[in-house]
Design an enzyme around this catalytic site. Sequence first.
Site, short mmCIF file in Angstrom:
data_model
loop_
_atom_site.label_atom_id
_atom_site.label_comp_id
_atom_site.label_asym_id
_atom_site.label_seq_id
_atom_site.Cartn_x
_atom_site.Cartn_y
_atom_site.Cartn_z
N ALA A 14 37.51 33.30 30.31
CA ALA A 14 38.18 32.38 31.22
C ALA A 14 37.41 32.31 32.53
O ALA A 14 36.56 33.15 32.82
CB ALA A 14 39.63 32.82 31.49
N GLY A 16 38.28 31.59 36.73
CA GLY A 16 39.33 31.40 37.72
C GLY A 16 38.75 31.11 39.09
O GLY A 16 37.56 30.82 39.25
N MET A 18 38.27 33.10 41.63
CA MET A 18 37.41 34.11 42.22
C MET A 18 36.34 34.62 41.27
O MET A 18 35.33 35.15 41.72
CB MET A 18 38.26 35.31 42.68
CG MET A 18 39.10 35.04 43.90
SD MET A 18 39.86 36.56 44.54
CE MET A 18 40.98 36.97 43.22
N THR A 20 34.62 34.79 36.91
CA THR A 20 34.57 34.42 35.50
C THR A 20 34.73 35.69 34.69
O THR A 20 34.12 36.73 35.01
CB THR A 20 33.23 33.75 35.15
OG1 THR A 20 33.09 32.58 35.96
CG2 THR A 20 33.19 33.37 33.69
N VAL A 21 35.57 35.64 33.67
CA VAL A 21 35.87 36.82 32.86
C VAL A 21 35.20 36.68 31.49
O VAL A 21 35.31 35.64 30.84
CB VAL A 21 37.39 37.01 32.70
CG1 VAL A 21 37.69 38.31 31.96
CG2 VAL A 21 38.07 36.99 34.05
N LYS A 36 34.57 41.17 34.62
CA LYS A 36 34.89 40.11 35.57
C LYS A 36 33.75 40.02 36.59
O LYS A 36 33.48 40.97 37.33
CB LYS A 36 36.21 40.41 36.27
CG LYS A 36 36.53 39.45 37.40
CD LYS A 36 37.95 39.65 37.92
CE LYS A 36 38.96 39.01 36.99
NZ LYS A 36 40.29 38.88 37.59
N ASP A 130 48.41 39.15 46.04
CA ASP A 130 48.35 37.92 45.27
C ASP A 130 49.18 38.04 43.99
O ASP A 130 48.72 37.74 42.89
CB ASP A 130 46.89 37.57 44.93
CG ASP A 130 46.74 36.11 44.47
OD1 ASP A 130 47.63 35.30 44.79
OD2 ASP A 130 45.74 35.80 43.80
#
Length: 629
Positions: A14, A16, A18, A20-21, A36, A130
Amino acid sequence: MVIDNRYTIDARIARGGMATVYLAHDQRLDRPVALKVMHPYLAESVDFVQRFRREARAAARILHPGVVSVYDQGVIHGQGYLVMELVDGTTLRSLLTAQGTFTVEQALRYTCDVLEALRAAHRVGVIHRDIKPENVLVPTEGTVKVTDFGLARAASEVSMSTTGSMLGTVAYVAPEVASSNTADARTDLYAAGIMLVEMITGRIPWAGESPLQIAHHHVSDDVPLPSAEVDWLPREIDDLVAALTARDPNERLGSAQDAIDATQRVIAAIPDDIAQRRADRPESTMPSTGTKTTAIVVDTLTANLPAQIQTTSQAVVHASGATSAVATEGKGRRRRAPKIIAALIILIIVASLGGWWWWSEYGPGSYLTMPETTGRSTTAVQSDLQAMGLGVVIEEEFSDDVPKGKIITSDPEGGAPVHKRADVRLVSSKGVDMKVVPDVVGQTRQQATTALTDAGLVLGNVAEEYSEDVKSGHVISQKVKAKSSVPHDTSIDIVLSKGREPIGVPKIVGTEASAAKKTLEDLGLVASSSEAFSDTVPEGTIISQEPEAATTLHRGDTVSYVVSKGPELVTVPNVVGKQRDEAISILEAAGLKVEVHNVLGGVFGTSRYTDPDAGTSVRKGSTIALYVV
């Protein structure tokens, strides 16, 4: 791609706001992990790497089944990366999108699980900042897990320093963050309360408005109670939401433990029929309200597809003109034969070279055998490895068993295969961890314990003694001399003061003076004597004492006492020839009593003699016979 000679990238999971995983494989521990990698824009800040490392270390201290574990961290091409636990399941966001709303029991259970994770983080000083459904993972088995601890803070600091803006998801932002970008443990509780509202009602507060309007609502308005959307909800739910989302942090629940207790009380108070009930799904799904952080989760593990190998056959056989076609084909084949042979030779050479290259670079020929390492001299092992062309990374650790300068362990271990271009990690012994003993004399027991702990030592046996110089509860002495160097596991014995020793005053009245003095001095008391005449107490015997017997004193205190001198004696004065009245006055002035005897009538009133005679010593107050003529 292989990261840090250890983590093989298998697929992207995925992307996001902040990071990339990626799905990766840890070659060293032979396990799948989530890797990550932070986005390049975050690395543009010169401070980000330091902040990222600091927050990663802080997050790694959180050990709890409800927190996604951080295994490792590093930097590649200037971009920080984290190696984290791979969770097989989905995110709370995906589950919420699929179901629309949760049952009351399910929402409260997820909230309690998130609060348990927050409690573990807050105990080690880590604030998430968060909390939102995207950062809550729902495994196929077990409780939910919270991820991305510390990352929001590192990224937010970079965002504030570079753009002056706050990074976060506005739907869940606490008023104090929106207004002043300050956060503490209660900030996470606020976001958990917003999530509880969303899980029960299917909508975030003020859904449909712009992010700026929503942020303004958080600062200026109380969070709408869930019962405004779902009228059958009991008051306990409203009270819990209000306690979690109070605008003033001081009016919120004070800690994650307080929030857990409150949530569990609500779970216990709600009837089963309400607990299993679910609100109707809202007509619209929640709008995007901020930067999302992709959760580390594998909904569907997607492997890279191998490249397709397409082959096209162009051999066509015609029914007519077979003879001429074969003849023409035969001539062509003869002309192509040398080229084919040459191509085959080249292909064989290339294949041989390629095979040799593979064998020497990646195959068995690329591996060497590690020399023995454990227990050997660090210098000797380093020389052996460098002679083999291997890189060497040396780390030092204290060891109670391995002498200084010897190898404790290595990665790979001695005798194991190692790639010829790998770096070998050696852990060299610094010997026994020696600590300097602090001076704790004169300190309280708590102060001494703290000083020893700060010095890396532990408090040993504690004895107690009376002391005339050291206050009660303070250290009189320590077994190991201050500033001595001792092994880290040495326990330091101390002696604590019980204060001045209490001494009971003995009874000395009626005892012989010298014996009384010895008794008092043997007890550590000071004997102070005086003398007095006594008609009733024999000479040399104690008449009285101060203080009285059984009084409690301390060493060095004074006991005063009076020693009898026996009866007081006076000398009978010579009054012969004195007139009667004068003689009587002289005798009485000497402390004597006078008994007058007239001789021949005492006509002349002149003293003739006394009995006892003048010059005789008698007790003061004795009666003297005065003979007057």
